[in-house]
Design a protein around this motif. Structure first.
Motif, short mmCIF file in Angstrom:
data_model
loop_
_atom_site.label_atom_id
_atom_site.label_comp_id
_atom_site.label_asym_id
_atom_site.label_seq_id
_atom_site.Cartn_x
_atom_site.Cartn_y
_atom_site.Cartn_z
N THR A 1 104.89 50.58 70.51
CA THR A 1 104.71 49.77 71.71
C THR A 1 105.48 48.46 71.60
O THR A 1 105.61 47.73 72.58
CB THR A 1 103.22 49.44 71.96
N TYR A 2 105.98 48.18 70.39
CA TYR A 2 106.82 47.01 70.17
C TYR A 2 108.14 47.48 69.56
O TYR A 2 108.24 47.67 68.35
CB TYR A 2 106.12 46.01 69.24
N PRO A 3 109.14 47.74 70.40
CA PRO A 3 110.41 48.31 69.91
C PRO A 3 111.09 47.46 68.84
O PRO A 3 111.84 47.98 68.01
CB PRO A 3 111.26 48.39 71.18
N GLY A 4 110.81 46.16 68.83
CA GLY A 4 111.45 45.27 67.86
C GLY A 4 111.21 45.67 66.42
O GLY A 4 112.09 45.50 65.56
N ASN A 5 110.03 46.20 66.11
CA ASN A 5 109.77 46.66 64.73
C ASN A 5 109.38 48.13 64.68
O ASN A 5 109.02 48.65 63.62
CB ASN A 5 108.69 45.80 64.06
N GLY A 6 109.42 48.80 65.84
CA GLY A 6 109.12 50.23 65.88
C GLY A 6 107.67 50.57 65.60
O GLY A 6 107.37 51.68 65.13
N LYS A 7 106.75 49.63 65.89
CA LYS A 7 105.34 49.85 65.55
C LYS A 7 104.45 49.86 66.80
O LYS A 7 104.80 49.30 67.83
CB LYS A 7 104.85 48.77 64.58
N ARG A 8 103.31 50.50 66.66
CA ARG A 8 102.30 50.54 67.73
C ARG A 8 101.30 49.44 67.45
O ARG A 8 100.48 49.54 66.54
CB ARG A 8 101.62 51.91 67.77
N ILE A 9 101.36 48.36 68.25
CA ILE A 9 100.49 47.21 68.02
C ILE A 9 99.70 46.82 69.28
O ILE A 9 98.93 45.86 69.25
CB ILE A 9 101.28 45.99 67.49
N ASP A 10 99.91 47.54 70.38
CA ASP A 10 99.18 47.30 71.63
C ASP A 10 98.20 48.44 71.83
O ASP A 10 98.58 49.61 71.73
CB ASP A 10 100.16 47.21 72.80
N TYR A 11 96.95 48.10 72.16
CA TYR A 11 95.87 49.10 72.12
C TYR A 11 94.93 49.01 73.30
O TYR A 11 94.82 47.99 73.96
CB TYR A 11 95.01 48.90 70.86
N PHE A 12 94.17 50.12 73.45
CA PHE A 12 92.91 50.12 74.18
C PHE A 12 91.85 50.69 73.26
O PHE A 12 92.06 51.72 72.60
CB PHE A 12 92.99 50.94 75.47
N TRP A 13 90.71 50.00 73.22
CA TRP A 13 89.57 50.41 72.38
C TRP A 13 88.31 50.54 73.24
O TRP A 13 88.10 49.77 74.17
CB TRP A 13 89.28 49.36 71.31
N ASP B 1 109.57 42.40 75.70
CA ASP B 1 109.78 42.84 74.31
C ASP B 1 108.71 43.84 73.87
O ASP B 1 108.81 44.43 72.79
CB ASP B 1 109.85 41.65 73.36
N HIS B 2 107.68 44.02 74.69
CA HIS B 2 106.66 45.05 74.46
C HIS B 2 106.80 46.12 75.54
O HIS B 2 107.43 45.91 76.57
CB HIS B 2 105.25 44.46 74.55
N LEU B 3 106.15 47.28 75.28
CA LEU B 3 106.08 48.34 76.28
C LEU B 3 104.66 48.40 76.85
O LEU B 3 103.69 48.19 76.12
CB LEU B 3 106.44 49.69 75.66
N PRO B 4 104.51 48.70 78.13
CA PRO B 4 103.18 48.83 78.72
C PRO B 4 102.47 50.09 78.21
O PRO B 4 103.12 51.13 77.99
CB PRO B 4 103.43 48.94 80.22
N VAL B 5 101.16 49.99 78.03
CA VAL B 5 100.33 51.13 77.64
C VAL B 5 99.40 51.46 78.81
O VAL B 5 98.75 50.56 79.36
CB VAL B 5 99.52 50.82 76.38
N LEU B 6 99.33 52.74 79.15
CA LEU B 6 98.51 53.19 80.28
C LEU B 6 97.54 54.26 79.79
O LEU B 6 97.96 55.27 79.19
CB LEU B 6 99.42 53.77 81.38
N VAL B 7 96.25 54.05 80.02
CA VAL B 7 95.22 54.99 79.57
C VAL B 7 94.31 55.34 80.75
O VAL B 7 93.90 54.46 81.51
CB VAL B 7 94.37 54.40 78.42
#
Length: 272
Positions: A226-238, A260-266
């Motif tokens: 979710t953050y292409p800058g480091n290739g990691k998933r750091i944006d969540y829904f809990w 710089d982040h990608l949107p997350v849709l749940v």
């Protein structure tokens, strides 16, 4: 005479049987079980919008509105929101997003910045009844972080707490304490809670242990960053493990130029 009485008794008995049968049918209809209510469906989005600036330094507010209109989420958690800050043209970003999307909105400031405010925002299809802000621990004296929650009545007499946060990206100590305080404050909520935001850590990071231990990660089966800058998933829904939520669909939207982040849709189904 006996024959006449016998006939009358038989007729009366038949009448009682017919009446009894009719009443039994009515009672059966009354006591017939109603079909089980279908679970309510809720669609939610979280997006760190980089203080309203895209990857070429232009405003991304119109693109955020386009995404909201396209996907029609019930709630949107937005991080890095400016309010009358000079670097973003002194715009009231949440007010603009609310007007252009026709959604209800709320803003909670985390810090003062350049004479304005900077923090978190929530968009909601439904009117927001109440907003709470909680300052999160900051023993390493980095940037102040907050938890923001909106109480929103749903149909069928239900309400939900939709919460938004942005944890510390510099201090692991701060981030771990912030996750622990969020868990402590939300796990016993009398309303179902959906918690979204930018948590600045991967799910296997020890600083998120207070969440991974008691909360369900909607994207647990996803490997998409979710953050292409480091290739990691750091944006969540809990959602808390005891809450009546089930993930119907999880998506990371392909929006590499909006922020710089990608949107997350749940999409969740909410049972009783």
């Amino acid at each position: 005479m006996v024959k006449i009485l016998t006939v009358k008794v038989l007729k009366y008995s038949l009448y009682l049987l017919i009446c009894w049968g009719s009443l039994a049918g009515v009672e059966a209809q009354k006591t017939k079980a109603k079909p089980a209510a279908k679970p309510m469906t809720l669609k939610v989005m979280t997006f760190n919008i980089h203080h309203g600036e895209n990857n070429v330094g232009k405003t991304n507010l119109t693109r955020v509105v386009e995404l909201v209109k396209e996907y029609q989420p019930d709630f949107v958690a937005l991080q890095e929101i400016d309010s009358v800050v000079p670097r973003s043209g002194k715009l009231n970003q949440m007010r603009i997003l609310s007007l252009l999307s026709d959604y209800h909105s709320a803003f909670s400031a985390a810090i003062d910045l350049q004479g304005g405010k900077y923090g978190l925002g929530i968009l909601s299809k439904r009117p927001i009844e109440h907003v709470q802000k909680l300052k999160l621990p900051n023993p390493d004296s980095t940037e102040q972080r907050i938890l923001m929650c909106a109480l929103v009545p749903l149909s069928e007499g239900k309400s939900i707490r939709f919460c938004n946060t942005h944890l510390d990206h510099k201090s692991a100590l701060n981030r771990g304490l912030q996750a622990a305080i969020i868990n402590e404050n939300l796990q016993n909520s009398i309303y179902p809670v959906i918690l979204g935001g930018d948590f600045n850590a991967t799910a296997d990071n020890h600083t998120l242990e207070a969440l991974t231990k008691y909360w369900n990660d909607a994207g647990a089966n996803s490997v998409q960053a979710t953050y292409p800058g480091n290739g990691k998933r750091i944006d969540y829904f809990w959602t808390h493990q005891s809450a009546p939520f089930k993930v119907v669909e999880y998506k990371v939207l392909d929006e590499p130029t909006a922020s710089d982040h990608l949107p997350v849709l749940v999409t969740y189904s909410l049972g009783k």
